[in-house]
Design an enzyme around this catalytic site. Structure first.
Site, short mmCIF file in Angstrom:
data_model
loop_
_atom_site.label_atom_id
_atom_site.label_comp_id
_atom_site.label_asym_id
_atom_site.label_seq_id
_atom_site.Cartn_x
_atom_site.Cartn_y
_atom_site.Cartn_z
N GLY A 1 -13.88 -10.46 -3.68
CA GLY A 1 -15.17 -9.90 -4.12
C GLY A 1 -16.17 -10.88 -4.04
O GLY A 1 -16.28 -11.73 -3.42
N HIS B 1 -7.02 -15.90 1.74
CA HIS B 1 -7.67 -14.46 1.23
C HIS B 1 -8.92 -14.83 0.50
O HIS B 1 -9.08 -16.01 0.22
CB HIS B 1 -6.86 -13.56 0.46
CG HIS B 1 -5.54 -12.84 1.11
ND1 HIS B 1 -5.88 -11.32 1.19
CD2 HIS B 1 -4.65 -13.27 2.01
CE1 HIS B 1 -4.72 -11.35 2.02
NE2 HIS B 1 -4.04 -12.41 2.57
N ASP C 1 -3.49 -4.68 5.35
CA ASP C 1 -3.88 -5.70 4.26
C ASP C 1 -3.27 -5.31 3.10
O ASP C 1 -3.51 -4.15 2.67
CB ASP C 1 -5.39 -5.72 4.14
CG ASP C 1 -5.94 -7.05 3.65
OD1 ASP C 1 -5.36 -8.10 3.31
OD2 ASP C 1 -7.05 -6.91 3.10
N GLU D 1 2.53 -13.27 0.60
CA GLU D 1 1.66 -13.87 -0.59
C GLU D 1 2.60 -14.55 -1.49
O GLU D 1 3.48 -13.84 -2.32
CB GLU D 1 0.65 -12.88 -0.92
CG GLU D 1 -0.41 -13.78 -2.00
CD GLU D 1 -1.70 -13.07 -2.13
OE1 GLU D 1 -2.08 -12.26 -1.27
OE2 GLU D 1 -2.14 -13.23 -3.47
N ASP E 1 -14.12 -9.54 4.11
CA ASP E 1 -14.35 -8.00 3.59
C ASP E 1 -15.66 -8.04 2.87
O ASP E 1 -16.55 -7.23 3.49
CB ASP E 1 -13.23 -7.31 2.75
CG ASP E 1 -13.40 -5.81 2.52
OD1 ASP E 1 -14.35 -5.25 3.19
OD2 ASP E 1 -12.68 -5.19 2.05
N SER F 1 -14.64 -14.62 1.96
CA SER F 1 -15.97 -14.34 2.25
C SER F 1 -17.14 -15.44 1.95
O SER F 1 -16.74 -15.98 0.75
CB SER F 1 -16.59 -13.03 1.71
OG SER F 1 -16.25 -11.88 2.45
N ASP G 1 2.40 -7.70 -0.07
CA ASP G 1 1.73 -8.54 -1.20
C ASP G 1 2.57 -8.23 -2.43
O ASP G 1 2.44 -7.42 -3.38
CB ASP G 1 0.38 -8.09 -1.55
CG ASP G 1 -0.35 -8.82 -2.40
OD1 ASP G 1 0.46 -9.64 -3.19
OD2 ASP G 1 -1.42 -8.58 -2.80
N ASN H 1 -9.45 -14.12 5.80
CA ASN H 1 -9.84 -12.91 5.39
C ASN H 1 -11.32 -12.46 4.91
O ASN H 1 -11.79 -13.19 4.12
CB ASN H 1 -8.71 -12.15 4.37
CG ASN H 1 -7.52 -11.93 4.93
OD1 ASN H 1 -7.18 -12.40 6.10
ND2 ASN H 1 -6.42 -11.22 4.20
P1 13P Z 1 -13.47 -11.11 0.38
O1 13P Z 1 -13.60 -10.07 -0.66
O2 13P Z 1 -13.72 -12.63 0.06
O3 13P Z 1 -14.00 -10.51 1.66
O4 13P Z 1 -11.66 -11.34 0.74
C1 13P Z 1 -11.15 -9.88 1.57
C2 13P Z 1 -9.88 -10.24 1.54
O5 13P Z 1 -9.20 -11.26 1.29
C3 13P Z 1 -8.98 -9.12 2.17
O6 13P Z 1 -7.59 -9.31 2.20
O1 G3H Z 2 -8.44 -7.65 -0.42
C1 G3H Z 2 -9.04 -6.66 -0.60
C2 G3H Z 2 -9.82 -6.10 0.52
O2 G3H Z 2 -11.19 -6.56 0.30
C3 G3H Z 2 -9.72 -4.34 0.53
O3 G3H Z 2 -10.24 -4.04 -0.69
O4 G3H Z 2 -8.55 -2.15 -1.35
O5 G3H Z 2 -10.82 -1.87 -1.91
O6 G3H Z 2 -10.00 -1.89 0.58
P1 G3H Z 2 -10.08 -2.35 -0.81
ZN ZN Z 3 -6.89 -10.34 0.17
#
Ligand code: 13P
Ligand code: G3H
Ligand code: ZN
Length: 292
Positions: A164, A194, A65, A117, A239, A197, A87, A237
């Site tokens: 986020g 992306h 990612d 991207e 996270d 969430s 990216d 996506n």
């Molecule tokens: P969220 O922060 O909305 O979960 O997005 C995660 C993401 O895009 C990881 O690449």
């Molecule tokens: O897009 C970002 C993801 O949430 C990953 O975040 O770089 O803190 O692991 P990170």
């Molecule tokens: Zn992302």
């Protein structure tokens, strides 16, 4: 059909996602960022995902990612990742094309597919005015040129989401008109969203109830993700929702059982709540469940 791509950082998160996908008989994408790779170490991640694939019959992809450079993409390709994201969105168009093409050439020679991207994901905290904001969205004509010149296999676009827990100040708003134009220009290119969430309100409340300070968090409502799916987004996506689930469950144990100090005591409910969260998304939001 739309597939969830869930970020992984440790064993419990991998197990929770794979168990949820297996119960729904759905293929799943596990993705690791470069900071996740620094944290967990690439060989641990690879071996844990290998263990997950031995444990179940669902197809599992291991994806990089937000690959920041060619070297990180190469490291992941050489370590058995099934796909990588380069990216280059922080660069100007020509630099993004050149970097992406370099990654595509190497990846394709090894049978690995590449997500790229175009456009910038802005957060609510980013100080941008309306015309700057417009410049951040993906331009559909540029998207077509970008895919043709780089040969990338899928494309992440900017239509108003951000990473986020703070995605929108007021009402959630996505530029579905831009998505429709991109799909018109690139009908055969899988599109990636992306920052997708939901920032599930119940999880935020649970975190705050047990001592967190996460006020005013807001994400992409389920109905919008559903609409994105119907409008041609193939990979979504997630996270932040997993982070919230883990934090909420651990905080609850710490608040209710101050004497608990066996990590299994709080990692087990954390794993369970992540699984529940992922299962809800696969079954009710992304509609990728193949449950008989
Ligand atoms: P969220 O922060 O909305 O979960 O997005 C995660 C993401 O895009 C990881 O690449
Ligand atoms: O897009 C970002 C993801 O949430 C990953 O975040 O770089 O803190 O692991 P990170
Ligand atoms: Zn992302």
């Amino acid at each position: 059909m739309q597939y969830g791509a869930f970020n992984v950082n440790n064993m419990e998160i991998i197990q929770a996602i794979v168990d949820a996908a297996a119960e729904e008989n759905s293929p799943v994408i596990l993705q690791a960022s470069s900071s996740a790779i620094k944290y967990a170490r690439i060989n641990y991640l690879r071996k844990m995902v290998e263990a997950a694939t031995e444990d179940t019959s669902i197809p599992i992809a291991l994806h990089l990612d937000h690959g920041p450079d060619f070297e990180t993409c190469k490291m992941c390709i050489d370590n058995g990742f099934t796909s990588v994201m380069i990216d280059g969105s922080k660069y100007d168009f020509e630099e993004n094309v050149a970097l992406t093409k370099k990654v595509v050439d190497y990846a394709h020679s090894k049978g690995v597919v590449v997500e790229a991207e175009l456009g910038k994901l802005a957060g609510v905290e980013d100080e941008v005015n309306v015309s700057d904001k417009d410049a951040m969205y993906t331009d559909p004509d540029q998207a077509k040129e970008f895919v043709e010149r780089t040969g990338c296999d899928s494309l992440a676009i900017a239509i108003g989401t951000s990473h986020g827990a703070y995605k929108f100040k007021g009402e959630a708003k996505l530029r579905f008109d831009i998505l429709a134009k991109v799909k018109e220009k690139l009908p055969n290119t899988p599109i990636v969203l992306h920052g997708a969430s939901t920032v599930i309100p119940e999880l935020v409340e649970m975190c705050n109830k047990y001592g967190a300070d996460i006020p005013g968090a807001k994400g992409v409502p389920d109905e919008m993700l559903n609409e994105a799916s119907k409008s041609g987004v193939s990979k979504i996506n997630v996270d932040t929702d997993l982070r919230l689930a883990m934090t909420a469950a651990i905080r609850k144990v710490f608040a209710e059982e101050p004497s608990a100090f066996d990590p299994r005591k709080y990692m087990t409910p954390a794993r369970d709540l992540i699984k529940q969260t992922v299962q809800h998304k696969i079954r009710d939001v992304f509609c990728s469940s193949n449950k008989a």
